[in-house]
Design a protein around this motif. Sequence first.
Motif, PDB file in Angstrom:
ATOM      1  N   TRP A  46       0.832  -1.295   0.047  1.00 12.23           N
ATOM      2  CA  TRP A  46      -0.096  -0.015   0.026  1.00 12.23           C
ATOM      3  C   TRP A  46       0.933   1.526   0.248  1.00 12.23           C
ATOM      4  O   TRP A  46       0.462   2.259  -0.509  1.00 12.23           O
ATOM      5  CB  TRP A  46      -0.875  -0.042   1.221  1.00 12.23           C
ATOM      6  N   ALA A  47       2.068   1.051   0.763  1.00 12.86           N
ATOM      7  CA  ALA A  47       2.816   2.408   0.578  1.00 12.86           C
ATOM      8  C   ALA A  47       3.536   2.606  -0.901  1.00 12.86           C
ATOM      9  O   ALA A  47       3.627   3.844  -1.111  1.00 12.86           O
ATOM     10  CB  ALA A  47       3.888   2.329   1.638  1.00 12.86           C
ATOM     11  N   ILE A  48       3.849   1.449  -1.465  1.00 16.84           N
ATOM     12  CA  ILE A  48       4.429   1.733  -3.099  1.00 16.84           C
ATOM     13  C   ILE A  48       3.105   2.087  -3.505  1.00 16.84           C
ATOM     14  O   ILE A  48       3.399   2.947  -4.685  1.00 16.84           O
ATOM     15  CB  ILE A  48       4.905   0.364  -3.339  1.00 16.84           C
ATOM     16  N   VAL A  49       1.879   1.576  -3.571  1.00 11.09           N
ATOM     17  CA  VAL A  49       0.791   1.983  -4.603  1.00 11.09           C
ATOM     18  C   VAL A  49       0.507   3.592  -4.108  1.00 11.09           C
ATOM     19  O   VAL A  49       0.326   4.080  -5.084  1.00 11.09           O
ATOM     20  CB  VAL A  49      -0.408   1.032  -3.959  1.00 11.09           C
ATOM     21  N   PHE A  50       0.301   3.987  -2.979  1.00 10.05           N
ATOM     22  CA  PHE A  50       0.233   5.559  -2.765  1.00 10.05           C
ATOM     23  C   PHE A  50       1.366   6.355  -3.369  1.00 10.05           C
ATOM     24  O   PHE A  50       1.092   7.286  -3.878  1.00 10.05           O
ATOM     25  CB  PHE A  50       0.166   5.565  -1.114  1.00 10.05           C
ATOM     26  N   THR A 192      -4.201 -17.887   5.487  1.00 11.20           N
ATOM     27  CA  THR A 192      -4.594 -17.804   4.153  1.00 11.20           C
ATOM     28  C   THR A 192      -5.271 -16.440   3.699  1.00 11.20           C
ATOM     29  O   THR A 192      -5.229 -15.826   2.507  1.00 11.20           O
ATOM     30  CB  THR A 192      -5.428 -19.073   3.682  1.00 11.20           C
ATOM     31  N   ALA A 193      -6.380 -16.112   4.633  1.00 12.99           N
ATOM     32  CA  ALA A 193      -6.989 -14.655   4.281  1.00 12.99           C
ATOM     33  C   ALA A 193      -6.030 -13.521   4.290  1.00 12.99           C
ATOM     34  O   ALA A 193      -5.996 -12.745   3.355  1.00 12.99           O
ATOM     35  CB  ALA A 193      -8.103 -14.555   5.415  1.00 12.99           C
ATOM     36  N   ILE A 194      -4.708 -13.415   4.958  1.00  6.42           N
ATOM     37  CA  ILE A 194      -3.982 -12.521   4.965  1.00  6.42           C
ATOM     38  C   ILE A 194      -3.386 -12.558   3.660  1.00  6.42           C
ATOM     39  O   ILE A 194      -2.928 -11.590   3.032  1.00  6.42           O
ATOM     40  CB  ILE A 194      -3.067 -12.489   6.400  1.00  6.42           C
ATOM     41  N   GLY A 195      -2.825 -13.921   3.333  1.00  2.14           N
ATOM     42  CA  GLY A 195      -2.144 -14.027   2.207  1.00  2.14           C
ATOM     43  C   GLY A 195      -2.599 -13.195   0.858  1.00  2.14           C
ATOM     44  O   GLY A 195      -2.504 -12.744   0.098  1.00  2.14           O
ATOM     45  N   LEU A 196      -4.053 -13.676   0.935  1.00  2.88           N
ATOM     46  CA  LEU A 196      -4.875 -13.219  -0.066  1.00  2.88           C
ATOM     47  C   LEU A 196      -5.118 -11.636  -0.214  1.00  2.88           C
ATOM     48  O   LEU A 196      -5.209 -10.886  -1.134  1.00  2.88           O
ATOM     49  CB  LEU A 196      -6.319 -13.985  -0.289  1.00  2.88           C
ATOM     50  N   VAL A 197      -5.241 -11.054   1.040  1.00  4.48           N
ATOM     51  CA  VAL A 197      -5.695  -9.821   1.363  1.00  4.48           C
ATOM     52  C   VAL A 197      -4.225  -8.870   0.890  1.00  4.48           C
ATOM     53  O   VAL A 197      -4.519  -7.946   0.275  1.00  4.48           O
ATOM     54  CB  VAL A 197      -6.086  -9.321   2.725  1.00  4.48           C
ATOM     55  N   THR A 198      -3.170  -9.735   1.020  1.00  3.53           N
ATOM     56  CA  THR A 198      -1.919  -9.071   0.432  1.00  3.53           C
ATOM     57  C   THR A 198      -1.634  -9.344  -0.980  1.00  3.53           C
ATOM     58  O   THR A 198      -1.223  -8.441  -1.777  1.00  3.53           O
ATOM     59  CB  THR A 198      -0.474  -9.793   1.382  1.00  3.53           C
ATOM     60  N   ALA A 199      -2.077 -10.362  -1.579  1.00  2.00           N
ATOM     61  CA  ALA A 199      -1.691 -10.675  -2.997  1.00  2.00           C
ATOM     62  C   ALA A 199      -2.565  -9.784  -3.679  1.00  2.00           C
ATOM     63  O   ALA A 199      -2.032  -9.576  -5.037  1.00  2.00           O
ATOM     64  CB  ALA A 199      -1.719 -12.053  -3.017  1.00  2.00           C
ATOM     65  N   ILE A 200      -3.753 -10.033  -3.693  1.00  2.47           N
ATOM     66  CA  ILE A 200      -4.903  -9.453  -4.642  1.00  2.47           C
ATOM     67  C   ILE A 200      -4.510  -7.733  -4.828  1.00  2.47           C
ATOM     68  O   ILE A 200      -4.631  -7.332  -5.980  1.00  2.47           O
ATOM     69  CB  ILE A 200      -6.459  -9.419  -4.069  1.00  2.47           C
ATOM     70  N   PRO A 201      -4.498  -6.933  -3.886  1.00  2.00           N
ATOM     71  CA  PRO A 201      -4.162  -5.500  -4.096  1.00  2.00           C
ATOM     72  C   PRO A 201      -2.864  -5.402  -4.755  1.00  2.00           C
ATOM     73  O   PRO A 201      -2.627  -4.527  -5.721  1.00  2.00           O
ATOM     74  CB  PRO A 201      -3.873  -4.899  -2.809  1.00  2.00           C
ATOM     75  N   ALA A 202      -1.626  -6.285  -4.469  1.00  2.00           N
ATOM     76  CA  ALA A 202      -0.555  -6.177  -5.275  1.00  2.00           C
ATOM     77  C   ALA A 202      -0.733  -6.383  -6.815  1.00  2.00           C
ATOM     78  O   ALA A 202       0.071  -5.836  -7.758  1.00  2.00           O
ATOM     79  CB  ALA A 202       0.285  -6.990  -4.571  1.00  2.00           C
ATOM     80  N   VAL A 203      -1.568  -7.469  -7.046  1.00  2.00           N
ATOM     81  CA  VAL A 203      -1.523  -7.941  -8.654  1.00  2.00           C
ATOM     82  C   VAL A 203      -2.180  -7.014  -9.253  1.00  2.00           C
ATOM     83  O   VAL A 203      -2.043  -6.213 -10.311  1.00  2.00           O
ATOM     84  CB  VAL A 203      -2.334  -9.130  -8.647  1.00  2.00           C
ATOM     85  N   ALA A 205      -2.683  -3.821  -8.410  1.00  2.00           N
ATOM     86  CA  ALA A 205      -1.827  -2.378  -8.420  1.00  2.00           C
ATOM     87  C   ALA A 205      -0.454  -2.308  -9.499  1.00  2.00           C
ATOM     88  O   ALA A 205      -0.410  -1.605 -10.158  1.00  2.00           O
ATOM     89  CB  ALA A 205      -1.193  -2.085  -6.964  1.00  2.00           C
ATOM     90  N   TYR A 206      -0.162  -3.538  -9.559  1.00  2.00           N
ATOM     91  CA  TYR A 206       0.803  -3.955 -10.553  1.00  2.00           C
ATOM     92  C   TYR A 206       0.465  -3.703 -12.054  1.00  2.00           C
ATOM     93  O   TYR A 206       1.169  -3.210 -12.615  1.00  2.00           O
ATOM     94  CB  TYR A 206       1.650  -5.156 -10.440  1.00  2.00           C
ATOM     95  N   ASN A 207      -0.852  -4.249 -12.197  1.00  2.00           N
ATOM     96  CA  ASN A 207      -1.354  -4.122 -13.678  1.00  2.00           C
ATOM     97  C   ASN A 207      -1.568  -2.811 -13.996  1.00  2.00           C
ATOM     98  O   ASN A 207      -1.368  -2.291 -15.034  1.00  2.00           O
ATOM     99  CB  ASN A 207      -2.269  -4.946 -13.696  1.00  2.00           C
ATOM    100  N   VAL A 208      -2.094  -2.106 -13.172  1.00  2.00           N
ATOM    101  CA  VAL A 208      -2.659  -0.742 -13.307  1.00  2.00           C
ATOM    102  C   VAL A 208      -1.320   0.221 -13.327  1.00  2.00           C
ATOM    103  O   VAL A 208      -1.572   0.980 -14.257  1.00  2.00           O
ATOM    104  CB  VAL A 208      -3.705  -0.343 -12.065  1.00  2.00           C
ATOM    105  N   ILE A 209      -0.572   0.310 -12.457  1.00  2.00           N
ATOM    106  CA  ILE A 209       0.514   0.986 -12.502  1.00  2.00           C
ATOM    107  C   ILE A 209       1.680   0.611 -13.543  1.00  2.00           C
ATOM    108  O   ILE A 209       2.166   1.715 -14.266  1.00  2.00           O
ATOM    109  CB  ILE A 209       1.139   0.922 -11.164  1.00  2.00           C
ATOM    110  N   ASN A 210       1.880  -0.674 -13.753  1.00  2.00           N
ATOM    111  CA  ASN A 210       2.660  -0.962 -15.002  1.00  2.00           C
ATOM    112  C   ASN A 210       1.939  -0.406 -16.443  1.00  2.00           C
ATOM    113  O   ASN A 210       2.683   0.193 -16.992  1.00  2.00           O
ATOM    114  CB  ASN A 210       2.785  -2.413 -14.946  1.00  2.00           C
ATOM    115  N   ASN A 211       0.626  -0.427 -16.500  1.00  2.00           N
ATOM    116  CA  ASN A 211      -0.105  -0.040 -17.735  1.00  2.00           C
ATOM    117  C   ASN A 211       0.188   1.548 -17.710  1.00  2.00           C
ATOM    118  O   ASN A 211       0.423   2.137 -19.007  1.00  2.00           O
ATOM    119  CB  ASN A 211      -1.479  -0.155 -17.810  1.00  2.00           C
ATOM    120  N   SER A 212       0.071   2.234 -16.536  1.00  2.00           N
ATOM    121  CA  SER A 212       0.416   3.833 -16.447  1.00  2.00           C
ATOM    122  C   SER A 212       1.683   4.361 -16.889  1.00  2.00           C
ATOM    123  O   SER A 212       2.100   5.093 -17.823  1.00  2.00           O
ATOM    124  CB  SER A 212       0.119   4.437 -15.381  1.00  2.00           C
ATOM    125  N   LEU A 213       2.744   3.221 -16.444  1.00  2.00           N
ATOM    126  CA  LEU A 213       4.215   3.603 -16.637  1.00  2.00           C
ATOM    127  C   LEU A 213       4.338   3.404 -18.375  1.00  2.00           C
ATOM    128  O   LEU A 213       5.074   4.064 -18.993  1.00  2.00           O
ATOM    129  CB  LEU A 213       4.891   2.581 -15.879  1.00  2.00           C
TER     130      LEU A 213
END
Length: 239
Positions: A46-50, A192-203, A205-213
């Motif tokens: 979330w820090a990287i996304v912001f 498992t829930a924490i793993g998913l909560v971490t992974a889903i925003p990362a994926v 965010a990566y796709n959206v930010i990578n497209n913007s870049l």
Amino acid sequence: MDHAVDAANLGVAAAGDLSLWGLFMQASIVVKFVMIGLIGSSIGVWAIVFNKIVTMRRIEKQAAAFEDKFWSGGNLDDLYETEGAKPTHPLAAVFGAAMGEWRRSARIPGIDLIHGGVQERVDRAMNITITREMDRLERWMIFLATIGPVAPFIGLFGTVWGIMHSFSSIAAMHNTNLSVVAPGISEALFATAIGLVTAIPAVIAYNVINNSLARFQDRLDGFGTEFAAILSRQSEERS
């Protein structure tokens, strides 16, 4: 009556044990480390996304303002002195690199601006600058790309370990009652829930930010091509 009270107290205790904090506190040390690592990774995501959102909005705004100045028909030397000499954003850096190389070449006595390799040096200067600026903008993107696919498996490891811990509790207490099994299963699923909560925003965010870049790099490449054509025409006019 006493049995009813005891059952009620047991229900309250079980509910307390199944709270998020209770699940964390009663988890084994391995599962705790997994949870802490995933929570820390989530905070990092979330820090990287912001940071990336703020950065992309800022450079897009700066690029638009610079392009307005560039295409306004003003003197390029004046624009270089105010924007290109000490650039504060990627587009100005590309302009400054190209303009600086062209001006240095133009000051060399007797050089042919058309056939003296000036255009190649200008193009090289712009390409190097674009690569450097994009590398700076893409910093920490590898973290998002890594956390996205890895976090669910880390959470799954915590899940497997939690289930093993639950079965160990069953074996030790010789009791398959839900009150014995539930905490271990719950802590496993919590990992498992924490793993998913971490992974889903990362994926995402990566796709959206990578497209913007990628779009911004196309913008830099397009500006570089247009500016190279302008310098080429000016070279022909001076010859």
